[in-house]
Design a protein around this motif. Structure first.
Motif, PDB file in Angstrom:
ATOM      1  N   ILE A 442       0.842  -1.207   0.000  1.00 41.80           N
ATOM      2  CA  ILE A 442       0.000   0.000   0.000  1.00 41.80           C
ATOM      3  C   ILE A 442       0.872   1.249   0.000  1.00 41.80           C
ATOM      4  O   ILE A 442       0.550   2.246  -0.672  1.00 41.80           O
ATOM      5  CB  ILE A 442      -0.958  -0.004   1.202  1.00 41.80           C
ATOM      6  CG1 ILE A 442      -1.944  -1.169   1.095  1.00 41.80           C
ATOM      7  CG2 ILE A 442      -1.726   1.313   1.289  1.00 41.80           C
ATOM      8  CD1 ILE A 442      -2.791  -1.182  -0.170  1.00 41.80           C
ATOM      9  N   GLU A 443       1.975   1.239   0.720  1.00 37.85           N
ATOM     10  CA  GLU A 443       2.892   2.385   0.709  1.00 37.85           C
ATOM     11  C   GLU A 443       3.406   2.663  -0.698  1.00 37.85           C
ATOM     12  O   GLU A 443       3.534   3.823  -1.117  1.00 37.85           O
ATOM     13  CB  GLU A 443       4.059   2.124   1.660  1.00 37.85           C
ATOM     14  CG  GLU A 443       3.680   2.233   3.135  1.00 37.85           C
ATOM     15  CD  GLU A 443       4.815   1.847   4.059  1.00 37.85           C
ATOM     16  OE1 GLU A 443       5.785   1.204   3.581  1.00 37.85           O
ATOM     17  OE2 GLU A 443       4.743   2.182   5.264  1.00 37.85           O
ATOM     18  N   GLU A 444       3.690   1.601  -1.457  1.00 36.65           N
ATOM     19  CA  GLU A 444       4.155   1.764  -2.836  1.00 36.65           C
ATOM     20  C   GLU A 444       3.028   2.281  -3.730  1.00 36.65           C
ATOM     21  O   GLU A 444       3.234   3.185  -4.563  1.00 36.65           O
ATOM     22  CB  GLU A 444       4.656   0.420  -3.374  1.00 36.65           C
ATOM     23  CG  GLU A 444       5.930  -0.089  -2.691  1.00 36.65           C
ATOM     24  CD  GLU A 444       6.249  -1.522  -3.075  1.00 36.65           C
ATOM     25  OE1 GLU A 444       5.381  -2.178  -3.718  1.00 36.65           O
ATOM     26  OE2 GLU A 444       7.360  -1.990  -2.732  1.00 36.65           O
ATOM     27  N   LEU A 445       1.833   1.715  -3.569  1.00 34.02           N
ATOM     28  CA  LEU A 445       0.713   2.112  -4.429  1.00 34.02           C
ATOM     29  C   LEU A 445       0.264   3.546  -4.156  1.00 34.02           C
ATOM     30  O   LEU A 445      -0.237   4.222  -5.059  1.00 34.02           O
ATOM     31  CB  LEU A 445      -0.466   1.153  -4.213  1.00 34.02           C
ATOM     32  CG  LEU A 445      -0.305  -0.247  -4.811  1.00 34.02           C
ATOM     33  CD1 LEU A 445      -1.452  -1.152  -4.382  1.00 34.02           C
ATOM     34  CD2 LEU A 445      -0.235  -0.177  -6.340  1.00 34.02           C
ATOM     35  N   LYS A 446       0.416   4.026  -2.916  1.00 32.78           N
ATOM     36  CA  LYS A 446       0.045   5.407  -2.608  1.00 32.78           C
ATOM     37  C   LYS A 446       0.823   6.400  -3.460  1.00 32.78           C
ATOM     38  O   LYS A 446       0.340   7.491  -3.765  1.00 32.78           O
ATOM     39  CB  LYS A 446       0.296   5.714  -1.133  1.00 32.78           C
ATOM     40  CG  LYS A 446      -0.802   5.198  -0.195  1.00 32.78           C
ATOM     41  CD  LYS A 446      -0.492   5.542   1.254  1.00 32.78           C
ATOM     42  CE  LYS A 446      -0.513   7.033   1.473  1.00 32.78           C
ATOM     43  NZ  LYS A 446      -0.171   7.402   2.857  1.00 32.78           N
ATOM     44  N   VAL A 447       2.024   6.028  -3.874  1.00 27.96           N
ATOM     45  CA  VAL A 447       2.873   6.902  -4.691  1.00 27.96           C
ATOM     46  C   VAL A 447       2.488   6.838  -6.160  1.00 27.96           C
ATOM     47  O   VAL A 447       2.476   7.842  -6.865  1.00 27.96           O
ATOM     48  CB  VAL A 447       4.361   6.532  -4.508  1.00 27.96           C
ATOM     49  CG1 VAL A 447       5.245   7.396  -5.397  1.00 27.96           C
ATOM     50  CG2 VAL A 447       4.771   6.663  -3.046  1.00 27.96           C
TER      51      VAL A 447
END
Length: 465
Positions: A442-447
């Motif tokens: 999710i941290e990656e997809l938020k970007v």
């Protein structure tokens, strides 16, 4: 046909249609020319031209032909698109050199129409809500800058301006500040501020009293329309349709529209797609939740106001910092806590220190300590994505379930003090490495994925509200 002849004909129309109809619909018209059997008139708005064409065209044609003119039809054009010319009989339509300023012409208004417009200002402006009293910080600096630009009253650069955010973040403050600034700098403008609920009430009242034409004309006669909490009209089909047509009419006239909502237009449930698309075509600005520095600045600003009321009170070091840290969700609660603190200290005649602060605000501080649970996050996420709670916790690995599950794990990691193994156990006995993978994903997809970033932000706000 000469202007003098048109003036005589208008005098006849007063007797036929009555003073009120004449003042509202005929008086604002300006005769332009008669060519090849077509009488051309300029009208302040498309709506007015269409209304006269549908309701009074036959009568005007009859009177023109009776007076000796040969006229087959009438043509009504918006004043902004018609070259200005002197009219010794009718009131002039004020026009600017449109290419330079992009300002809409000011249509003449009768006293009755103006009084009716003034009476619609059902939401009084709060004198406390000005730009001078608005504390600017990183979470609201873009919204403040956009509001400042609109309040200058120059050429319309973005239309509409939509301000959205959670409760107590400053939307209404900015709306009032814009209205005050416009009324001060441009008193000639007709600025109408009201809530979406009041818009609906006026609409229903007009339907009940069979005065829809008055309602339409009045709302389309404003120079700046400000509607607060537009999410209120979601699901109310007739009100949305009228709001849609009002919106289009004002944009066509290059009039400014300012809207506020509790969430982004695309996220308002039961709001028609055509209304959403109109709201999204301008500048949509998010007021983010306040950070510690902004909350402290707001408190310091409020202290200066309270000191004038309670000049003998002393506030100890560290109290404001304590409040800014502990009350983090709602600026109204924060300001209310400070007001209560000053009033209480004044009544008991004590200095505002940490002990008095904790005694006086015990209930507020307890409420601000509310802990978000894993179960609450799971319920919110399942409702948001419209899936069952059992699918969030269960073993299914379909993407439609796996992605919400990862979002829920990420929020659990961010908003609770639970360990990764404990979070894993609450998600059907999963291993802590599964939780780590979900959080990282999710941290990656938020970007890279704007939709995921927006989903996470919306859920976080809902949980912290």
């Amino acid at each position: 046909m000469t202007q003098e002849k048109w003036g005589l004909l208008r005098n006849k129309l007063i007797k036929v249609i009555g003073r009120n109809n004449y003042t509202t619909w005929i008086e604002p018209l300006t005769f332009e020319e008669l060519q090849d059997g077509v009488a051309v008139f300029s009208a302040p708005t498309n709506f007015m031209g269409n209304y006269v064409s549908q309701n009074f065209a036959d009568l005007i044609l009859y009177e023109l032909n009776t007076s000796g003119e040969s006229v087959q039809r009438l043509d009504f054009r918006v004043a902004a698109n018609t070259p200005a010319r002197p009219n010794p009989v009718a009131k002039p339509v004020v026009e600017e050199a449109a290419a330079e300023t992009a300002a809409a012409p000011v249509a003449p208004r009768s006293e009755a129409a103006q009084e009716a417009l003034d009476s619609m200002q059902a939401a009084p402006l709060d004198p406390r809500f000005t730009f001078d009293s608005f504390v600017v910080g990183k979470p609201n600096e873009l919204a403040h800058a956009a509001a400042r630009r609109v309040s200058e009253g120059g050429p319309v650069t973005f239309n509409p301006l939509v301000l959205y955010g959670g409760v107590g973040l400053g939307k209404t403050h900015l709306m009032h500040a814009i209205a005050w600034e416009l009324k001060t700098k441009h008193p000639e403008l007709n600025v109408l501020y009201l809530s979406a609920e009041q818009f609906m009430y006026r609409f229903v009242q007009a339907l009940r009293e069979r005065r829809m034409m008055d309602f339409k004309h009045l709302f389309r006669s404003v120079d700046v329309l400000m509607v607060d909490d537009v999410q209120f009209i979601a699901g109310k089909d007739s009100t949305q349709e009228e709001f849609f047509h009002t919106f289009n009419a004002l944009v066509d006239q290059n009039k400014q529209i300012i809207i506020s909502a509790d969430r982004a237009p695309g996220e308002i449930k039961d709001l028609e797609d055509r209304v959403k698309s109109r709201l999204q075509c301008g500048l949509v600005v998010d007021l983010h939740p306040t950070d510690y520095e902004l909350r402290l600045g707001i408190l310091q600003n409020k202290v200066q106001q309270h000191i004038s009321t309670y000049p003998d009170l002393v506030i100890a070091d560290g109290v404001l910092e304590f409040l800014a840290h502990r009350i983090s969700t709602n600026v109204r609660v924060l300001e209310g806590a400070l007001t209560r603190l000053f009033a209480f200290a004044s009544l008991v005649g004590r200095e505002i220190d940490m002990e008095l602060t904790q005694d006086c605000l015990a209930d507020v501080l307890r409420a601000s300590e509310r802990k978000i649970t894993v179960e609450e996050i799971q319920r919110k996420v399942s409702d948001y994505y419209n899936i069952r709670l059992s699918d969030i916790i269960g073993p299914k690995r379909l993407r439609s379930y796996a992605r919400p599950r990862q979002v829920a794990m990420y929020l659990c990691k961010q908003l609770t003090s639970r360990s990764l193994p404990e979070i894993g156990r609450r998600f059907g006995g999963r291993d802590h490495t599964t939780v780590m993978h979900g959080v990282k994903r999710i941290e990656e997809l938020k970007v890279t994925d704007g939709q995921i970033a927006e989903d996470v932000e919306m859920l976080r706000r809902a949980l912290e509200a």
